[in-house]
Motif scaffolding. Structure first.
Motif, short mmCIF file in Angstrom:
data_model
loop_
_atom_site.label_atom_id
_atom_site.label_comp_id
_atom_site.label_asym_id
_atom_site.label_seq_id
_atom_site.Cartn_x
_atom_site.Cartn_y
_atom_site.Cartn_z
N LYS A 12 82.18 72.58 50.07
CA LYS A 12 81.69 73.46 49.17
C LYS A 12 82.70 74.20 48.55
O LYS A 12 82.80 75.56 48.34
N HIS B 5 83.69 76.00 42.60
CA HIS B 5 84.12 76.89 41.51
C HIS B 5 85.26 77.60 42.25
O HIS B 5 86.03 78.51 41.45
N ARG B 6 85.53 77.57 43.52
CA ARG B 6 86.64 78.50 44.15
C ARG B 6 87.83 77.56 43.92
O ARG B 6 88.93 78.12 44.34
N ARG C 136 86.33 72.69 37.81
CA ARG C 136 85.20 73.24 38.55
C ARG C 136 84.60 72.12 39.40
O ARG C 136 83.59 71.77 38.78
N PRO D 54 82.37 75.66 55.52
CA PRO D 54 82.39 76.08 54.13
C PRO D 54 83.84 76.61 53.72
O PRO D 54 84.37 77.49 54.45
N CYS D 55 84.25 76.46 52.32
CA CYS D 55 85.23 77.31 51.72
C CYS D 55 85.09 78.70 51.83
O CYS D 55 84.18 79.38 51.55
N PRO D 56 86.17 79.73 52.29
CA PRO D 56 86.02 80.96 52.19
C PRO D 56 85.90 81.48 50.93
O PRO D 56 86.05 80.75 49.82
N GLU D 57 85.35 82.97 50.82
CA GLU D 57 84.99 83.40 49.38
C GLU D 57 86.09 83.90 48.62
O GLU D 57 86.02 84.29 47.57
N ASN D 58 87.28 84.05 49.25
CA ASN D 58 88.61 84.88 48.65
C ASN D 58 89.91 84.07 49.23
O ASN D 58 89.91 83.29 50.46
N ALA E 213 69.98 83.05 46.95
CA ALA E 213 70.57 83.83 48.27
C ALA E 213 69.35 84.72 49.05
O ALA E 213 69.87 85.03 50.13
N ASP F 176 91.12 85.58 52.99
CA ASP F 176 90.51 84.71 54.04
C ASP F 176 90.74 83.25 54.29
O ASP F 176 91.13 82.69 55.20
#
Length: 263
Positions: free
Chosen positions: A201, A204-205, A246, A175-179, A83, A182
């Motif tokens: 992506k 794991h979401r 996952r 990309p997939c949102p983080e939550n 990151a 969103d």
């Protein structure tokens, strides 16, 4: 006299001895490389390819390996999956410098990029670094098939027809949102704008993505695809994927609406 008006027009790059070519190799199936990509690989003296760690072949090289020649030099370029910005910037700069030195030595060089060279591609960062650090260096780009396009095509093999866009519809690839919050906003915005979503992506979401799709009544309208183009490819309705999975290297195609005028 040859009638040039009837000659086929070729827009593919001409490969010179002192040129770098960034080549999109598609999502996994070596048969999905374009003719231009295969020609570039066959003519290359040096085949550069991204790796996450030294000693690993990398996915792009694995995809392109069928088209490589025994005498070609393989040049792994490490791009750390971290990151923090500084290691990534340093890797892009180093890759640009290494590639430039190979080209200036008179070699034909290709840099392999999984999928397309301009869509969420490591090669895009190398391209920008080359333009800034070596502005006189000639290079060309050969596009590849993105995973979302390959997933839509693979869907037909399981009797699911999911065109990415029709008529006046939009297509959003991101990309997939983080939550979950969103993600719900994204779904609402896509409905309002008659837009199909290509969500990459997921990984794991997936547990909370599954939950939101279930709440929105979209599990049977979303196509799940994992490792598209690889021998272990999986393409199915989202409802067929366990909520506690996952699934790495996975994506979703989400079509919430259809045009009124259809066959």
């Amino acid at each position: 006299m040859v009638d040039l008006s009837l000659a086929p027009l070729s827009l593919s790059p001409t490969f010179a001895p002192d040129q770098l070519t960034l080549v999109g190799v598609g999502p996994g199936d070596p048969e999905l490389l374009t003719v231009a990509a295969v020609k570039a690989l066959e003519q290359a003296d040096v085949v550069a390819h991204p790796v996450a760690r030294e000693g690993q072949p990398g996915m792009a090289l694995t995809i392109a390996s069928r088209w490589l020649q025994p005498q070609q030099q393989l040049l792994p370029l490490a791009f750390p999956m971290v990151a923090e910005p500084e290691p990534r910037i340093s890797a892009w700069h180093e890759a640009a410098d290494v590639l430039a030195s190979q080209v200036r030595a008179g070699r034909r060089v290709v840099l392999l990029c999984e999928g397309d060279v301009s869509l969420f591609a490591t090669g895009s960062y190398v391209q920008l670094a080359l333009r800034r650090r070596h502005p006189d260096l000639p290079f060309a780009l050969i596009p590849g098939i993105p995973s979302v396009c390959a997933a839509a095509a693979a869907a037909a093999q399981v009797a699911v027809d999911l065109p990415l866009a029709l008529q006046q519809e939009g297509l959003l690839i991101r990309p997939c949102p983080e939550n979950a919050s969103d993600f719900r906003k994204l779904l609402q915005s896509a409905r309002d704008g008659s837009t199909v979503i290509g969500l990459i992506k997921v990984g794991h979401r997936w547990p909370w993505v599954f939950e939101v799709l279930s709440e929105e009544g979209l599990l049977d309208q979303a196509l799940f695809a994992q490792r598209v183009g690889w021998p272990d490819q999986r393409v199915a309705a989202a409802s067929d994927v366990p909520p506690d999975a996952r699934p790495y290297f996975s994506l979703l195609l989400i079509r919430q609406l259809w045009p009124e005028v259809l066959p």
